[in-house]
Design an enzyme around this catalytic site. Structure first.
Site, PDB file in Angstrom:
ATOM      1  CB  SER B 141      -0.930  -0.059   1.215  1.00 28.73           C
ATOM      2  OG  SER B 141      -2.091   0.700   1.010  1.00 28.73           O
ATOM      3  CG  ASP B 295      -6.395  -3.959  -3.314  1.00 23.26           C
ATOM      4  OD1 ASP B 295      -7.129  -2.988  -3.052  1.00 23.26           O
ATOM      5  OD2 ASP B 295      -5.200  -4.028  -2.971  1.00 23.26           O
ATOM      6  CG  HIS B 324      -5.597  -2.760   0.280  1.00 21.79           C
ATOM      7  ND1 HIS B 324      -4.676  -2.635  -0.745  1.00 21.79           N
ATOM      8  CD2 HIS B 324      -5.157  -1.947   1.267  1.00 21.79           C
ATOM      9  CE1 HIS B 324      -3.725  -1.778  -0.390  1.00 21.79           C
ATOM     10  NE2 HIS B 324      -3.994  -1.352   0.837  1.00 21.79           N
TER      11      HIS B 324
END
Lengths: 348, 348
Positions: B141, B295, B324
């Site tokens: 991320s 995601d 995610h």
């Protein structure tokens, strides 16, 4: 009563009004002087067997349904069918918080369910037109919620059903989305628990709602391909303001909340014997469950799960770049596929 | 300076601090007395060629990275590697709005970029440890954003790179998501433009942030399979409060905003010659672009697009129910696949 010129024939085109009088809601409240705004296109034939009913989606009115889905040579052809588009309660044209009579206006407007809309629509069809069967009920998003409720509540009346990009029972993910919708408005201090002055006082909340819908209503591919350029906007920012805020920013916050709460509680198995599988098994209509590729709000997989529970059902995924809001007719490929599948269904 | 006991060794375990002194940021401001909190695991070998660097994701600290990704027999094995986990600026342990010295505290904290973190981390590695090469930079991320910046800024130093579920340049969809993150806090009147008393005064904004992350951080499948049951929560509602609000509700709103704005502006092609394709083409590291199935924030397709622009790159999609937030280690299948791909990369 808030004046809001957005909710007018000047903006949405002419419509008719069906007066339900005092309409008792499922949860026990009563809408005093309840009215349904609707539009018909085409002619009801003598046998009264050429009826297509289209309920509206969240915040939509009869106008966009007619513009996008109805036309000569289309599946919804007014030369063949008598098409009735009915505005849902709370959408601003049918009875809604912003125009309800004292003391039911604004923050006092009673809680409405999908089943209330469908019962009211049934009264309109039977009392005003003496209609006993419907060739097709179809609708997108919240219109799909109403389509499912129609097929279950009046199984002998509904011959065919086409729920598009919506579910019979709200999923937990979708429930959370509607909660964020609700929060985006209610978190605005100017909302004042529903007792604002002008609807535009709540512009910050409405803008947040517009952004939330932009993120979830269009698909990843829509953003990746910068589809706003093809729609006449110069950038994402221009699109968010010009299209999304331009769309929601004129609406009444309490109207939007009334519909959002209705959506959030959408569940055909509520107040019925049996779980979702048992209730969907009661559908007699030939059904086409239509999902939209890339739909972040009602992903195809969730639509397919319900399709598998319906006895006489076909399942189709519509290919498009635009995700859920392809419903708006932004992608002609979407429209071609919808027409193709509806034609298949109507000729069955 | 707000006291917030969440940001402490009691909660996050022991760490060390590297003092950067007055650190000049890319945009021209200076963080006075800038500090990086970091943790090392394992031993630096004599050749100094066994370094693995892991920057942190949004709101995460060294603790969860170590717990989830580091261990004997894992890809990040402290018996083989010297693993340095560095808390990003703004995360509450490294220099952050909530603890900055007057007059830079709270709403006055300067705007930080991904590149600032990477330059500060480079100082730590070179000045504190005299490290000249890194066997692997990996991160999820926002950690992926930093990983990309590392590979581009220091191409001769980074031998391998594994960005997980993140992009080198923020997409327009992701930009909109970060805007909704920002709005969820700044729309809370208690935020007071950053000048609140206690961080929990902004609990309504933090709760909205938690719900937004719940909707976008977990996948549709996570909701469909009611994965909260396996994680020890009795319902979605219990999970939202117990896990999501339990996670974000203790954090400092200005810290979260500082990181969100950094994320939103993440773009390796910013301030460099050339567009994204030209900048990614400069990467010399052997790269594994790892995406996560389902995601919603960084869909695999967006990761693959960048992978195709990197000269020596492999692309893998990790299969998981969790989307995610599989990054958190909630799904052991995810961890097995990450280890497998990192082992492939490390042995190349």
């Amino acid at each position: 009563m808030n004046k809001n010129t957005y909710y007018s024939e000047e903006v949405h085109g002419p419509y008719q009004v069906f007066d339900l009088g005092d309409f008792v809601l499922e949860k026990g409240d009563t809408i005093r002087g309840c009215k349904l705004a609707y539009k018909t296109v085409g002619e009801l034939n003598v046998a009264k067997d050429n009826v297509i009913l289209v309920p509206t989606w969240y915040s939509g009115t009869h106008q966009i349904i007619e513009q996008v889905y109805v036309g000569k040579g289309r599946a919804l052809d007014p030369e063949k069918y008598f098409i009735i588009i009915i505005n849902q309660i709370g959408n601003g044209l049918s009875s809604s918080p912003h125009e309800a009579m004292f003391p039911q206006q604004g923050g006092n407007f009673p809680e409405v369910q999908i089943s209330d809309d469908v019962r009211a629509q049934h009264q309109l069809l039977t009392e005003e037109f003496s209609i006993e069967q419907i060739a097709l009920v179809m609708g997108g998003s919240m219109g799909a919620q109403q389509t499912y409720e129609w097929a279950i509540r009046y199984p002998d009346m509904v011959k065919r059903a086409a729920p598009i990009a919506g579910t019979a029972k709200v999923t937990t993910h979708n429930f959370l989305f509607t909660q964020l919708m609700i929060d985006s408005i209610t978190s605005d201090p100017a909302w004042h628990n529903g007792w604002y002055g002008a609807s535009t006082d709540v512009h910050l909340g409405l803008s947040r709602l517009a952004k939330l819908f932009a993120m979830m209503g269009w698909s990843h591919q829509f953003f990746k391909q910068e589809r706003w350029l093809a729609l006449g906007f110069s950038s994402m920012s221009d699109f968010i303001t010009g299209f999304m805020v331009g769309y929601f920013g004129l609406m009444d916050p309490n109207n939007l909340l009334s519909m959002a709460r209705k959506w959030q509680r959408g569940d055909v198995s509520h107040n019925r014997d049996g779980d979702l599988s048992e209730v969907l098994a009661q559908i007699k209509a030939k059904t086409y469950v239509l999902a939209i590729e890339g739909d972040l709000m009602f992903p195809p997989d969730d639509c397919e799960t319900e399709h598998l529970l319906i006895p006489d059902s076909e399942y189709r995924v519509i290919q498009t770049t635009d995700g859920h809001f392809a419903l708006f007719g932004t992608d002609s490929n979407y429209l071609n596929q919808v027409d193709k599948y509806l034609n298949e269904l109507l000729s069955s």
